[in-house]
Design a protein around this motif. Structure first.
Motif, short mmCIF file in Angstrom:
data_model
loop_
_atom_site.label_atom_id
_atom_site.label_comp_id
_atom_site.label_asym_id
_atom_site.label_seq_id
_atom_site.Cartn_x
_atom_site.Cartn_y
_atom_site.Cartn_z
N LEU A 4 0.83 -1.21 0.00
CA LEU A 4 0.00 0.00 0.00
C LEU A 4 0.86 1.26 0.00
CD1 LEU A 4 -2.84 -0.80 2.59
CD2 LEU A 4 -3.05 -0.70 0.10
N ILE A 5 1.88 1.26 0.86
CA ILE A 5 2.75 2.44 0.97
C ILE A 5 3.53 2.66 -0.32
CG2 ILE A 5 4.76 3.39 2.18
CD1 ILE A 5 3.77 1.90 4.68
N LEU A 6 4.08 1.57 -0.87
CA LEU A 6 4.82 1.70 -2.12
C LEU A 6 3.89 2.10 -3.27
CD1 LEU A 6 7.41 -1.23 -2.12
CD2 LEU A 6 7.82 1.21 -1.84
N GLY A 7 2.65 1.59 -3.24
CA GLY A 7 1.69 1.96 -4.28
C GLY A 7 1.44 3.45 -4.29
N SER A 8 1.38 4.06 -3.10
CA SER A 8 1.22 5.51 -3.01
C SER A 8 2.42 6.23 -3.62
CB SER A 8 1.04 5.92 -1.54
OG SER A 8 0.85 7.32 -1.42
N PHE A 9 3.61 5.69 -3.34
CA PHE A 9 4.84 6.26 -3.90
C PHE A 9 4.88 6.10 -5.41
CE2 PHE A 9 9.32 5.42 -5.16
CZ PHE A 9 9.81 6.71 -5.02
N TYR A 10 4.42 4.94 -5.90
CA TYR A 10 4.43 4.70 -7.35
C TYR A 10 3.49 5.64 -8.09
CZ TYR A 10 6.90 0.41 -6.07
OH TYR A 10 7.80 -0.50 -5.58
N ASN A 11 2.42 6.06 -7.43
CA ASN A 11 1.55 7.07 -8.03
C ASN A 11 2.34 8.35 -8.31
OD1 ASN A 11 -1.22 6.26 -8.46
ND2 ASN A 11 -1.40 6.00 -6.25
N VAL A 12 3.15 8.75 -7.32
CA VAL A 12 3.96 9.96 -7.46
C VAL A 12 4.99 9.79 -8.57
CG1 VAL A 12 5.60 11.49 -6.29
CG2 VAL A 12 3.64 10.56 -5.03
N VAL A 13 5.66 8.64 -8.57
CA VAL A 13 6.66 8.36 -9.60
C VAL A 13 6.03 8.38 -10.99
CG1 VAL A 13 8.26 6.62 -10.51
CG2 VAL A 13 8.10 6.99 -8.05
N GLY A 14 4.90 7.69 -11.13
CA GLY A 14 4.24 7.60 -12.43
C GLY A 14 3.73 8.93 -12.95
N LEU A 15 3.38 9.84 -12.05
CA LEU A 15 2.87 11.15 -12.46
C LEU A 15 3.99 12.16 -12.70
CD1 LEU A 15 -0.21 11.47 -10.07
CD2 LEU A 15 -0.28 11.19 -12.55
N ARG A 16 5.04 12.08 -11.90
CA ARG A 16 6.07 13.12 -11.95
C ARG A 16 7.15 12.88 -12.98
NH1 ARG A 16 7.38 15.84 -6.08
NH2 ARG A 16 5.22 16.32 -5.48
N VAL B 181 4.01 1.74 -14.48
CA VAL B 181 3.65 1.82 -15.90
C VAL B 181 2.15 1.99 -16.08
CG1 VAL B 181 3.59 0.51 -18.08
CG2 VAL B 181 5.69 0.58 -16.71
N LEU B 182 1.36 1.41 -15.16
CA LEU B 182 -0.09 1.59 -15.22
C LEU B 182 -0.44 3.08 -15.15
CD1 LEU B 182 -2.89 0.18 -15.21
CD2 LEU B 182 -2.81 0.28 -12.71
N VAL B 183 0.26 3.82 -14.29
CA VAL B 183 0.01 5.25 -14.16
C VAL B 183 0.50 6.01 -15.39
CG1 VAL B 183 0.51 7.32 -12.80
CG2 VAL B 183 0.12 5.14 -11.64
N THR B 184 1.74 5.76 -15.80
CA THR B 184 2.31 6.52 -16.92
C THR B 184 1.58 6.24 -18.23
OG1 THR B 184 3.99 4.83 -17.45
CG2 THR B 184 4.58 6.51 -15.83
N ASP B 185 1.22 4.98 -18.44
CA ASP B 185 0.59 4.61 -19.71
C ASP B 185 -0.86 5.06 -19.78
OD1 ASP B 185 1.31 3.68 -22.15
OD2 ASP B 185 1.16 1.56 -21.69
N LEU B 186 -1.57 5.00 -18.65
CA LEU B 186 -2.96 5.45 -18.65
C LEU B 186 -3.05 6.97 -18.73
CD1 LEU B 186 -4.74 3.15 -16.01
CD2 LEU B 186 -5.02 3.12 -18.48
N ARG B 187 -2.16 7.66 -18.04
CA ARG B 187 -2.22 9.12 -17.99
C ARG B 187 -1.57 9.79 -19.20
NH1 ARG B 187 -3.30 11.91 -13.23
NH2 ARG B 187 -5.04 10.87 -12.18
N PHE B 188 -0.44 9.23 -19.65
CA PHE B 188 0.34 9.92 -20.68
C PHE B 188 0.59 9.09 -21.93
CE2 PHE B 188 1.73 11.27 -16.40
CZ PHE B 188 1.41 12.63 -16.46
N MET B 189 0.10 7.84 -21.96
CA MET B 189 0.38 6.93 -23.07
C MET B 189 1.88 6.86 -23.33
SD MET B 189 -2.42 5.52 -24.08
CE MET B 189 -1.92 4.83 -25.65
N LEU B 190 2.63 6.66 -22.24
CA LEU B 190 4.09 6.74 -22.30
C LEU B 190 4.71 5.77 -21.30
CD1 LEU B 190 6.59 8.40 -23.37
CD2 LEU B 190 6.27 9.88 -21.37
N ILE B 191 5.81 5.14 -21.71
CA ILE B 191 6.62 4.33 -20.81
C ILE B 191 8.01 4.96 -20.81
CG2 ILE B 191 7.52 2.03 -20.26
CD1 ILE B 191 5.26 0.84 -21.89
N PRO B 192 8.31 5.83 -19.85
CA PRO B 192 9.58 6.57 -19.85
C PRO B 192 10.81 5.67 -19.78
CG PRO B 192 8.00 7.56 -18.33
CD PRO B 192 7.44 6.23 -18.74
N ASN B 193 11.84 6.05 -20.52
CA ASN B 193 13.10 5.30 -20.49
C ASN B 193 13.71 5.28 -19.10
OD1 ASN B 193 13.05 4.69 -23.25
ND2 ASN B 193 14.07 6.60 -23.80
#
Length: 254
Positions: free
Chosen positions: A14-26, A113-125
């Motif tokens: 749960l805690i890491l999932g919250s962090f991954y939201n930040v990573v995927g958005l930022r 990747v779920l966050v980045t691909d859904l929000r930005f259609m992108l998988i950052p290098n």
């Protein structure tokens, strides 16, 4: 002790999932290293600690910002919950082992990747490069049989999607190609092909659901990155059983 480890795995997820939201958005917005605290994207109000409790804050606030009452995206608690449940089920299935940490890494990659691909259609290098040394280290500590299967898996995964991109003239993204190549290190050859097959089925089902929701009125791009990682995760955990079941089906069908 199993109850303790199960609880720790779930909370840790749960805690890491919250962090991954930040990573995927930022990371796609080049703001990951920014020192600014989390804020409501609608009113820009800085969030307090009790507004950042995974899943629970979303429930208590009824899915709305406390300041402006703007709806909060369901993606936030979804990623947190999926990561937590994924970590819990992984521990229950694998126990304390290196495979458990490999699975944790795959789930982590899926969540980001779920966050980045859904929000930005992108998988950052940058995300793929962060996981590359981790996956290589796992295969150094626990090599496949034969050891070069990781190399051929990476080549096969990368080359397969490269061929599809060339033939379809851009029908898939370069991020998907790099992602499948990265996962080939963990799965090896030929299991990376099974992962792609499962991912294709997941992607097809996702497309059908989106088409049904839109009433077949609009052509909508479907993020394929999460399906690729989910296919890899299923293959890593149950690949041997799936192959055995398939061979038995062919044998009894004759």
């Amino acid at each position: 002790m199993d109850i303790v480890y199960s609880g720790v795995s779930f909370v840790f997820g749960l805690i890491l999932g919250s962090f991954y939201n930040v990573v995927g958005l930022r990371i796609p917005q080049q703001t990951f290293l920014s020192s600014s605290r989390s804020a409501c994207p609608a009113c820009n109000q800085t969030l307090r600690w009790y507004e950042l409790i995974p899943v629970l804050s979303f429930i208590l606030q009824k899915g709305k910002c406390r300041n402006c009452q703007q709806s909060i995206s369901i993606l936030y608690p979804l990623v947190e919950l999926l990561t937590g449940i994924g970590f819990l089920l992984s521990y229950l299935h694998l126990g304390l082992s290196l495979d458990l940490w490999i699975t944790f890494s795959l789930i982590s990659l899926f969540s980001i990747v779920l966050v980045t691909d859904l929000r930005f259609m992108l998988i950052p290098n940058k995300i793929l490069l962060c996981f590359l040394p981790v996956f290589i280290l796992f295969r150094v500590l626990q090599p496949l049989e034969p050891w070069w299967s990781s190399i051929t898996g990476a080549i096969a995964g990368y080359g397969l999607l490269a061929l599809i991109i060339i033939v379809s003239r851009g029908g898939m993204g370069a991020g998907d190609m790099k992602l499948l190549g990265l996962l080939g290190i963990i799965l090896g050859f030929p299991y990376i092909l099974l992962a792609f097959f499962i991912a294709t089925i997941i992607g097809l089902l996702s497309s059908m659901i989106m088409m049904l929701k839109s009433g077949f009125k609009a052509k909508q791009e479907v993020p394929f990155g999460p399906a690729i990682i989910l296919g890899a995760l299923i293959t890593f955990l149950f690949g041997d059983y799936l192959v055995e079941a398939y061979l038995n089906l062919i044998w009894y069908g004759k």
